[in-house]
Design an enzyme around this catalytic site. Structure first.
Site, PDB file in Angstrom:
ATOM      1  N   TYR A 434       0.817  -1.216   0.000  1.00  0.00           N
ATOM      2  CA  TYR A 434       0.000   0.000   0.000  1.00  0.00           C
ATOM      3  C   TYR A 434       0.848   1.263   0.000  1.00  0.00           C
ATOM      4  O   TYR A 434       2.061   1.219   0.131  1.00  0.00           O
ATOM      5  CB  TYR A 434      -1.021   0.002   1.133  1.00  0.00           C
ATOM      6  CG  TYR A 434      -0.557  -0.178   2.553  1.00  0.00           C
ATOM      7  CD1 TYR A 434       0.685   0.226   3.000  1.00  0.00           C
ATOM      8  CD2 TYR A 434      -1.434  -0.739   3.489  1.00  0.00           C
ATOM      9  CE1 TYR A 434       1.064   0.082   4.318  1.00  0.00           C
ATOM     10  CE2 TYR A 434      -1.073  -0.885   4.817  1.00  0.00           C
ATOM     11  CZ  TYR A 434       0.170  -0.473   5.226  1.00  0.00           C
ATOM     12  OH  TYR A 434       0.532  -0.610   6.537  1.00  0.00           O
ATOM     13  N   GLU A 435       0.153   2.395  -0.194  1.00  0.00           N
ATOM     14  CA  GLU A 435       0.770   3.721  -0.365  1.00  0.00           C
ATOM     15  C   GLU A 435       1.751   3.749  -1.537  1.00  0.00           C
ATOM     16  O   GLU A 435       2.788   4.414  -1.483  1.00  0.00           O
ATOM     17  CB  GLU A 435       1.473   4.170   0.926  1.00  0.00           C
ATOM     18  CG  GLU A 435       0.601   4.151   2.155  1.00  0.00           C
ATOM     19  CD  GLU A 435      -0.689   4.928   2.003  1.00  0.00           C
ATOM     20  OE1 GLU A 435      -0.762   5.806   1.126  1.00  0.00           O
ATOM     21  OE2 GLU A 435      -1.653   4.631   2.734  1.00  0.00           O
ATOM     22  N   GLY A 436       1.431   3.040  -2.581  1.00  0.00           N
ATOM     23  CA  GLY A 436       2.320   2.908  -3.737  1.00  0.00           C
ATOM     24  C   GLY A 436       3.205   1.705  -3.544  1.00  0.00           C
ATOM     25  O   GLY A 436       4.026   1.664  -2.619  1.00  0.00           O
TER      26      GLY A 436
END
Length: 570
Positions: A434-436
């Site tokens: 997550y978050e890229g």
């Protein structure tokens, strides 16, 4: 052994002895009252709160998990009570702006708190993890009316927030988002669509939840430039429930205590945040803040796994260690066996170096924002831009690999739930996604931040690191050699005539990993001259981590010399 114990003194030593944090920050106009004594007091109290109220809930939170029933989510026992104590004690507002109701302390203090929280209870900490980013997003982009209504309660943590980006067909490619925003007569918009993987989309920790949602206006062009950002509260100011529903929560590998929700917006009344078509610009304020915290998640989770493995290794007796003074037939603690020492010392090398890099990044965020000299602000922005994707990617990858290595210390006992180590392996895995994703972090570093300016910013950063390592010829020469590799090998083969357009994408992961190792070398050189340096972890870095740099450069050279890249056969 199952409960993580915060070590505020270890963080203080890095802040004071290695980075001179309080000295740097007290010199900024924004923090005239900040000093080492205040820093130490906050860290000690944070350690007490985390150790006494949050860490003990980790095991039960994993076993009970968030419970879904007909659109509502009930958090595990003790979660609501501890979260209410958390915000009422002022912990979410540490680094919030004073004018918004925050305490105005430096970002690095909040960073250390979040490292402790994630190490203690990753699932619990998912709830307040987006607060700072959401507040910054609203502070910089929302209308005065929205700021007045929502900002103080987000800064205080009284209300929690979500980041609603992902859709079933649109993960990392946000340009595919289909959620629609239709104008209403009162100036607001009706949102319709489904978002998935929404952390904390529904829960009973707080009385309201503020959803920040990417959606597309009727006349918006396709792709990411057509996205706008909207705010949808769970409850309107008059107490009316918004037309946003939690359809289900995901059954996941880890972080069972954090509800990962499928959220449906049925013409939910929404307010525009920022300008139409500039949604990603506003949302990236939130995402960039989150990426530093995810890097700290990696450091904290690895430290929690190390604490368990180290404690077990001191107690568990198996066989006679090589070179042991024990009598024949006696069993030694497994901590005396070289194989176990190598595992533990290597993970410690990653944890301590990661702290130096992460804490400096948090300090640089405040230097970028508050330093009176433009050159200092520019240097700080350069550090944050280049180092943040490295932190997020390399340390979340190491959290998973290192937690697995720590599980190995337990042997078969690590694979069963009794000892708690297997939870860290499961929980850590999501941070790589997550978050890229970590692959996107690597692409961001090389393709977006290094190649466009001909590696000018990177070259400057490497030179600054080389100047900062003092008498360490080994690190200085490696930094200079890598700079030469970038200029003589990487740039000509990725930007020159005839270079394949996909060439940088094949190199990106190795490039990021190489920079991570160089940053670790700089960090260990800084720590080596400070009091209380961990000599065992220092030696472990140079023996078992540092040699990877040559391998990564060799892999990049092999890719650069390949005549062409054949696509995989589908």
């Amino acid at each position: 052994m199952n409960a993580y114990q915060p070590q505020p003194e270890a963080s203080r030593r890095i802040l004071d002895d290695v980075l001179r944090a309080s000295e740097q920050l007290a010199a900024l106009p924004a923090f005239p009252d900040f000093d080492a004594a205040l820093q130490q007091q906050v860290l000690e109290e944070a350690g007490k709160f985390v150790g006494e109220l949050v860490a003990p809930l980790n095991r039960s939170g994993d076993e009970v998990g968030a419970q879904f029933n007909a659109g509502t989510v009930t958090m595990p026992p003790g979660f609501r009570e501890s979260y209410q104590a958390f915000w009422q004690a002022g912990w979410p507002s540490l680094a919030g702006a004073v004018e918004d109701g925050g305490q105005g302390l430096p970002t690095v203090v909040e960073a250390v708190l979040h490292e402790m929280l994630n190490a203690a209870n990753h699932g619990w900490t998912m709830a307040p993890g987006l607060l700072h980013g959401a507040a910054e997003c609203i502070r910089h982009h929302a209308s005065a009316e929205l700021k007045a209504r929502y900002l103080p309660r987000l800064v205080s943590g009284e209300w929690l927030a979500t980041m609603c980006l992902t859709e079933p067909h649109a993960g990392s490619d946000l340009g595919l988002v289909r959620t629609k925003a239709t104008p209403l007569a009162d100036g607001r918009f009706a949102l319709s669509g489904t978002k998935i993987f929404i952390s904390g989309g529904e829960h009973d920790l707080t009385d309201n939840i503020v959803h920040l949602v990417l959606a597309r206006l009727p006349d918006a062009p396709p792709g990411p430039k057509g996205l706008s950002l909207f705010l949808v509260p769970k409850f309107e100011p008059d107490g009316t429930r918004s037309a946003v529903h939690c359809e289900r929560i995901e059954e996941k590998m880890g972080i069972h205590a954090s509800p990962t929700c499928v959220m449906r917006f049925d013409e939910a009344a929404a307010s525009l945040v920022g300008e139409p078509g500039k949604g990603l610009n506003a949302m990236f304020v939130m995402m960039n803040a989150a990426r530093l915290l995810v890097g700290l998640q990696g450091i904290g989770l690895l430290d929690a796994a190390w604490q368990k493995a180290n404690a077990y290794a001191q107690e568990r007796r198996q066989m006679r260690a090589p070179g042991s003074a024990s009598q024949a037939g006696q069993a030694d603690p497994v901590a005396l066996h070289p194989a176990i020492q190598r595992i533990l010392a290597t993970q410690r090398a990653w944890i301590d170096a990661g702290r130096v890099i992460a804490y400096r990044t948090a300090i640089e965020l405040d230097l970028q924002k508050h330093h009176p000299e433009a050159a200092k602000r520019e240097a700080a922005a350069r550090w944050c831009s280049l180092v943040t994707p490295v932190l997020k990617s390399a340390w979340t990858e190491q959290a998973f690999a290192g937690a697995s290595a720590c599980l190995q210390v337990f042997g078969g006992h690590g694979y069963v739930r009794e000892w708690g180590i297997e939870q860290h392996v499961r929980d850590a895995r999501v941070a790589m996604i997550y978050e890229g994703t970590n692959e996107i972090q690597a692409i961001d570093l090389l393709v977006r931040k290094t190649l466009p300016d001909g590696a000018a910013a990177l070259t400057t950063l490497l030179a600054e690191l080389a100047d900062d390592v003092g008498q360490s010829a080994r690190t200085r020469q490696a930094l200079q050699a890598f700079s030469g590799f970038v200029q003589k090998q990487l740039l000509p083969n990725t930007r020159g005539a005839g270079a394949a357009p996909d060439q940088p994408f094949w190199l990106a992961d190795d490039f990021l990993r190489a920079l991570a190792l160089l940053l670790m070398a700089w960090a260990w050189d800084r720590m080596a001259t400070a009091p209380h340096c961990d000599a065992t972890a220092h030696a472990a870095f140079w023996r078992w981590v540092w040699p990877e740099l040559d391998m990564r450069i060799a892999m990049m050279n092999a890719t650069l010399s390949a005549p062409e890249h054949q696509p995989a056969m589908l």
